[in-house]
Design a protein around this motif. Structure first.
Motif, short mmCIF file in Angstrom:
data_model
loop_
_atom_site.label_atom_id
_atom_site.label_comp_id
_atom_site.label_asym_id
_atom_site.label_seq_id
_atom_site.Cartn_x
_atom_site.Cartn_y
_atom_site.Cartn_z
N GLU A 162 -5.79 15.08 3.92
CA GLU A 162 -4.60 14.39 4.36
C GLU A 162 -3.37 15.11 3.85
O GLU A 162 -3.29 15.48 2.68
CB GLU A 162 -4.60 12.96 3.83
CG GLU A 162 -3.48 12.10 4.40
CD GLU A 162 -3.55 10.68 3.88
OE1 GLU A 162 -2.72 9.88 4.26
OE2 GLU A 162 -4.44 10.42 3.07
N LYS A 163 -2.44 15.40 4.73
CA LYS A 163 -1.24 16.12 4.34
C LYS A 163 -0.28 15.19 3.59
O LYS A 163 -0.17 14.01 3.90
CB LYS A 163 -0.55 16.68 5.58
CG LYS A 163 -1.41 17.70 6.33
CD LYS A 163 -0.67 18.27 7.51
CE LYS A 163 -1.54 19.31 8.22
NZ LYS A 163 -0.84 19.88 9.37
N PRO A 164 0.48 15.75 2.62
CA PRO A 164 1.39 14.89 1.85
C PRO A 164 2.45 14.25 2.72
O PRO A 164 2.85 13.13 2.50
CB PRO A 164 2.01 15.87 0.83
CG PRO A 164 1.05 17.01 0.75
CD PRO A 164 0.42 17.11 2.09
N GLU A 165 2.89 14.98 3.79
CA GLU A 165 3.94 14.39 4.63
C GLU A 165 3.43 13.15 5.33
O GLU A 165 4.15 12.18 5.50
CB GLU A 165 4.41 15.41 5.66
CG GLU A 165 4.95 16.69 5.05
CD GLU A 165 3.88 17.72 4.83
OE1 GLU A 165 3.82 18.68 5.57
OE2 GLU A 165 3.09 17.52 3.90
N ALA A 166 2.16 13.17 5.72
CA ALA A 166 1.60 12.01 6.41
C ALA A 166 1.48 10.82 5.47
O ALA A 166 1.63 9.69 5.86
CB ALA A 166 0.24 12.35 7.01
N ARG A 167 1.18 11.11 4.19
CA ARG A 167 1.05 9.99 3.25
C ARG A 167 2.40 9.35 2.97
O ARG A 167 2.49 8.17 2.70
CB ARG A 167 0.43 10.49 1.95
CG ARG A 167 -1.00 10.94 2.07
CD ARG A 167 -1.66 10.98 0.71
NE ARG A 167 -0.95 11.86 -0.20
CZ ARG A 167 -1.30 13.14 -0.40
NH1 ARG A 167 -2.29 13.66 0.27
NH2 ARG A 167 -0.62 13.89 -1.26
N LYS A 168 3.45 10.16 3.01
CA LYS A 168 4.76 9.62 2.65
C LYS A 168 5.52 9.07 3.85
O LYS A 168 6.62 8.58 3.70
CB LYS A 168 5.61 10.74 2.01
CG LYS A 168 5.02 11.26 0.70
CD LYS A 168 5.89 12.34 0.12
CE LYS A 168 5.30 12.91 -1.17
NZ LYS A 168 6.13 13.98 -1.74
N ALA B 55 0.83 -1.21 0.00
CA ALA B 55 0.00 0.00 0.00
C ALA B 55 0.86 1.26 0.00
O ALA B 55 0.56 2.24 -0.70
CB ALA B 55 -0.93 0.00 1.21
N ALA B 56 1.99 1.22 0.75
CA ALA B 56 2.89 2.37 0.78
C ALA B 56 3.55 2.59 -0.57
O ALA B 56 3.69 3.73 -1.03
CB ALA B 56 3.96 2.17 1.86
N GLU B 57 3.97 1.49 -1.23
CA GLU B 57 4.58 1.63 -2.56
C GLU B 57 3.58 2.20 -3.57
O GLU B 57 3.93 3.05 -4.39
CB GLU B 57 5.10 0.27 -3.03
CG GLU B 57 6.29 -0.24 -2.24
CD GLU B 57 6.70 -1.65 -2.68
OE1 GLU B 57 5.93 -2.25 -3.47
OE2 GLU B 57 7.75 -2.13 -2.23
N SER C 26 3.83 3.78 8.00
CA SER C 26 2.43 4.07 8.36
C SER C 26 1.50 3.34 7.43
O SER C 26 1.84 3.06 6.29
CB SER C 26 2.19 5.59 8.28
OG SER C 26 2.41 6.03 6.97
N ALA C 27 0.29 3.04 7.96
CA ALA C 27 -0.71 2.35 7.14
C ALA C 27 -1.24 3.30 6.09
O ALA C 27 -1.74 4.37 6.40
CB ALA C 27 -1.84 1.86 8.02
N MET C 28 -1.11 2.92 4.84
CA MET C 28 -1.50 3.79 3.74
C MET C 28 -2.63 3.18 2.97
O MET C 28 -2.62 2.00 2.66
CB MET C 28 -0.30 4.05 2.81
CG MET C 28 0.86 4.73 3.53
SD MET C 28 2.14 5.28 2.43
CE MET C 28 3.28 6.01 3.59
N VAL C 29 -3.59 4.01 2.63
CA VAL C 29 -4.76 3.57 1.89
C VAL C 29 -4.65 4.10 0.48
O VAL C 29 -4.49 5.31 0.28
CB VAL C 29 -6.05 4.09 2.54
CG1 VAL C 29 -7.26 3.60 1.78
CG2 VAL C 29 -6.09 3.65 3.99
#
Length: 960
Positions: free
Chosen positions: A887-893, A583-585, A897-900
């Motif tokens: 959602e902030k970009p820093e949080a997504r990257k 999911a992160a990739e 962390s669990a990424m959706v």
């Protein structure tokens, strides 16, 4: 006299008709009803005259002249029925309306306005028996207001002829004084009881009524004086020496209470009394005067304010609570509830005070009963009522009946039904003696749990399209009772299996709750089984469940159990980590694609700017199409309002001024003569040139408090400052209206308005959404968003509002007046807001605010699914969904962390097509295709499609 009136009425009935004979049974039935009505009214008129001054004929609308007119009309109607055919039509309409209202009440007995309309029509038609029945039905469901009670009492008093009728009126008075504390009703009660003084026990009855009236409303500072004076006048009228002391006692008791016009009462006592007034009475009088001065500010605030005066009553209640006099606290609560009977919080506060302080059974239960009759839609009042009945030892059958009434009260939310069921089940559980293996109470408790689950499934889910109990709290309580109190773990396990099959198996806290129950009342084998299932099913916190399993095996398990637990936890956590990495990739790939698109757009803008700059050096002007395209791609010149705060009214740099009209290209690319342009365009160009010459004005952040930001204005506004200044000068003194222009001198649709005082700026915010040249103007506080990035202004509540409705599916042509006409049939409409877009066009949505929750809930039942101009509307209680923060970009990257994964849209969002235009034969599978979360990975492609030349591609097409 009554006999003469009856005889004359009978002569009217026996008089033959002089006009033509009516045809058909329907006409005869109408005439018979008319004769009966005239007869009953004639008898009633004569009866009213015999009652004397106890009956006010003007209030009831019956007078001697009215009786004569009706008598003459009846005689004329019988002689020529065709002349008064309109009267029959009106009567028929009333009968049809009465039938409609009765049918509506058979469907929904809690329709308050329907009860009132039915009583009014029946009273108008002279149906005395039906009026009495309608009033009785209404009084069983709702408390009646002072006006309704007085009207009912006057009707019954006018018909009371003997002792039995008088007892019936006494019973009505007793019911009336229990609904609300109304001084006028008590005064009527005392005066009516005086009329029965000649009967047995009449004197004691009068004194009893007046004493109770003094206990109830004698402390009322503005209206209690009338009760005291009426009681004194009654005692003074009895000419007995022994009664003089009674009058003295009444004077002394009254003077010890703070009431309005105390000075006049004291002067009257001095004049009436033959002896000097005792010193103790004077001391009590002076003390009451001092207390009156403390109460006067609150009483004056009530006199100056308009109904319902809730805030003023709340302040008065707080003052009385500090003093702590129970009688005065009870009185001020009752006074407040007369005008605010539909405010649940006021009933809750009153009942809570009685439950904790007075604890008088009859008083407490009476207030709880009145509370649920006034606000039946409030589940908290019903729950408190059940607790109070249990606390004071009310019979079980009465409590069960009250609970059934609560279920039929019509709550607004699905969770309300869960709450009332929990309150009733808690009561049933406290009745059970769990020391016995089986009892009648235990069986009743189990059947109630089963019925609750069935009720929530059948009734609540069908009505609200949701269960109201997603966490299965009722089923959890049942399982705990079976395990802890009944030692029946088998039943508890069956219940937990049902809980997990209802979508709760993915939550770790549900498994741990079941594990703790097994830990306390089960065995190790079932604990281990529950944790193994939790490891496989939990998706929110699998690490925590795995840790609990390993901890248990470390302290209690064998080596084999430990090995199995370690293997299962490692396998599960490895799979979870693999899913998170994928999911992160995928999220990182999507973010990289977005960054590449942004870079492409930046390069495209830079190329366009360079091309335009090159054209300007050759003396050509950019076309309107290029300008629109530039705006579409988000040119830096069209910055957002949050970025417009640094420098405003900026002018272009030297050497980059816009070419004059003589350099504007013609239709064929050449220069068009200036004289060919219309004068209006020349004027616009000159105005734009003047605006370009305006010096730059840096914004002063220190003046934000006296400045408002005005946006969404028409871009074609020629003189924004001159247009807006009169609008805002209505709020106060305007220092400056500063419109914002682009480098070319075009108005950008927003401006700043500075005032002299901050209070004027606050008043200016009320102009928000006012129309300016057909476009709604947005007025908001002036806030520097660079310092407050999260600042947002939204005028309307986003929480649940039970008195407000959300209406969707409206036709775009529906106006506010048309919608108000439809909605006001179900209650008092306080406000209606039609939702529009930024251009002021309707969106088919509206918010309708009613006076209270009851009217809103009734409107939902009546209006949902209604057809308006061939559109079927949907109506629901206003409860907007919570907006998710972006959602902030820093949080997504962030790694680990669990990424959706999010959906991929085109460069311009969902509007761009998602279809692939590449032929299927040339498509290649994506290297980063997502795998199923719990399933096997998809098989890899057997062979990669080789690249084809033009000749190969031509051969492929020629094979068809």
């Amino acid at each position: 006299m009554a006999t003469a009136a009856a005889a004359s009425a009978s002569e009217v009935e026996a008089e033959p008709k002089a006009g033509p004979k009516a045809e058909g049974e329907e006409v005869e039935a109408k005439e018979a009803r008319t004769r009966r009505k005239v007869l009953s009214r004639a008898v009633a008129t004569a009866t009213y005259k015999t009652v004397g001054p106890e009956w006010d004929q003007q209030e009831e609308g019956v007078s001697e002249s009215d009786g004569d007119e009706e008598y003459a009309m009846a005689s004329s109607a019988e002689s020529s029925p065709g002349e008064y055919e309109w009267e029959y039509d009106e009567e028929e309409k009333n009968q049809l309306e009465i039938e409609r209202l009765e049918e509506q009440l058979s469907i929904n007995v809690y329709d308050y306005n329907c009860h009132v309309d039915l009583i009014r029509l029946l009273r108008l038609e002279g149906e005395l028996t039906k009026v009495r029945m309608a009033r009785q039905k209404m009084s069983e469901i709702f408390p009646l207001t002072e006006e309704l009670w007085l009207e009912w009492l006057h009707d019954e008093i006018s018909m009371a002829l003997d002792g039995l009728d008088r007892e019936h009126v006494y019973d009505l008075f007793e019911k009336a004084v229990k609904d609300y504390i109304c001084p006028n009703i008590w005064l009527e009660y005392g005066q009516y009881s005086v009329g029965g003084i000649g009967q047995k026990g009449g004197l004691e009855k009068v004194r009893s009524v007046f004493e109770r009236a003094l206990s109830s409303v004698g402390l009322h500072m503005t209206k209690g004086l009338a009760i005291w004076e009426a009681y004194r006048e009654f005692e003074s009228a009895i000419v007995e020496a022994a009664r003089l002391e009674k009058v003295h006692s009444l004077f002394r008791r009254q003077l010890a209470i703070p009431l309005y016009d105390m000075e006049a009462t004291f002067a009257e006592y001095e004049e009436w009394s033959e002896d000097p007034i005792p010193e103790s009475v004077i001391q009590n009088y002076n003390k009451a005067l001092q207390q009156l001065e403390k109460y006067k500010p609150y009483e004056e605030a009530l006199l100056q304010a308009e109904a319902p005066r809730l805030a003023e009553y709340q302040a008065y209640i707080d003052f009385e609570m500090k003093i702590g006099d129970p009688a005065r606290i009870q009185l001020i609560f009752e006074r407040a509830l007369v005008e605010n009977c539909l405010v649940p919080d006021l009933w809750i506060r009153y009942s809570q005070y009685l439950d904790r302080q007075l604890k008088v059974k009859d008083l407490v239960l009476s207030v709880h009963s009145r509370a649920v009759r006034n606000c039946p839609w409030t589940v908290a009042l019903w729950s408190r009522y059940l607790l109070a009945m249990e606390r004071h030892g009310v019979d079980h059958r009465v409590i069960s009946v009250t609970f059934e009434k609560a279920l039929s009260a019509g709550f607004i939310q699905a969770t309300d039904y869960v709450e009332i069921w929990q309150a009733y089940l808690d009561y049933l559980r406290r009745r059970v003696d769990f020391k016995q293996d089986s009892s009648k109470e235990l069986e009743e408790l189990r059947s109630a749990f089963a019925r609750a689950l069935e009720y929530l499934k059948q009734e609540v889910e069908e009505r609200f399209s949701e269960s109201g109990d997603p966490s299965c709290l009722i089923m959890q309580n049942w399982a705990r009772i079976e395990a802890r109190l009944c030692n029946n773990m088998q039943k508890a396990r069956e219940l937990w299996d049902s809980i997990m099959t209802k979508g709760n198996a993915k939550y770790a806290n549900m498994w741990l709750e079941y594990y703790n129950l097994e830990r306390a009342h089960g065995d190790t084998q079932h604990c281990r089984k529950a944790l193994h299932r939790a490891v496989q099913c939990t998706s929110d916190y699998p690490e925590h469940v795995c840790e609990v399993l390993l901890t248990m095996e470390r302290t209690e398990g064998t080596l084999e159990d430990w090995d199995i637990a370690v293997q299962k936890t490692e396998t599960r956590l490895a799979r979870v980590n693999e899913q998170r990495i994928k999911a992160a990739e995928k999220e990182a790939a999507l973010a990289q694609q977005e960054e590449e698109k942004v870079e492409q757009r930046k390069r495209a803008r830079a190329e366009k700017k360079a091309l335009k700059k090159k054209k300007k050096t050759r003396g050509s002007d950019k076309s309107k199409a290029d300008e629109d395209d530039e705006k579409e791609w988000g040119d830096d010149e069209e910055e957002q309002p949050s970025k417009r705060r640094r420098v405003e009214n900026s002018v272009p740099p030297a050497g980059e001024a816009e070419p004059g009209p003589e350099a504007r290209p013609g239709l064929c690319g050449g220069s068009a003569p200036a004289a060919a342009e219309p004068p209006s365009e020349q004027q616009e160009q000159r105005a734009a040139a003047r605006r370009r010459d305006v010096p730059r004005v840096p914004h002063d952040s220190s003046k934000d408090g006296v400045t408002v930001f005005v946006s969404n204005l028409p871009y074609g506004l020629q003189e924004p400052a001159a247009t807006l200044r009169p609008l805002f000068e209505a709020c106060g003194d305007v220092v400056e209206v500063r419109p914002i222009f682009s480098n070319r001198g075009d108005f950008r649709g927003y401006c700043y308005v500075e005032f002299k005082e901050e209070a004027v700026a606050l008043r200016a915010l009320e102009l928000d959404r006012q129309t300016v040249e057909g476009r709604p103007m947005f007025v908001s506080p002036c806030v520097d968003k660079s310092k407050n990035p999260d600042f947002k202004v939204f005028r309307y509540s986003t929480a649940l509002e039970k008195h407000k409705l959300f209406v969707s599916g409206l036709p775009f042509s529906c106006t506010k007046e048309e919608l108000e006409e439809i909605c006001k049939a179900h209650g008092t409409v306080k406000d209606i807001r039609l939702v529009t877009n930024r251009a002021g066009k309707p969106k088919g949505l509206a918010y309708v605010e009613y006076e209270n929750e009851s009217q809103a809930s009734q409107a939902v039942l009546k209006m949902d699914g209604m057809t308006i101009k061939e559109n079927v509307i949907k109506v629901a209680i206003s409860n907007p969904p919570q907006r998710k923060a972006p959602e902030k970009p820093e949080a997504r990257k962030a790694p680990g962390s669990a990424m959706v994964p999010r959906q991929i849209y085109g460069a311009r969002g969902k509007g761009r097509t998602q279809l692939s235009l590449l032929p299927r034969a040339l498509q290649r599978p994506s290297a980063t295709a997502a795998q199923a979360e719990n399933g096997p990975a998809p098989p890899p492609a057997a062979t990669e499609v080789p690249k084809m030349s033009n000749a190969d591609f031509a051969k492929l097409l020629l094979r068809k």
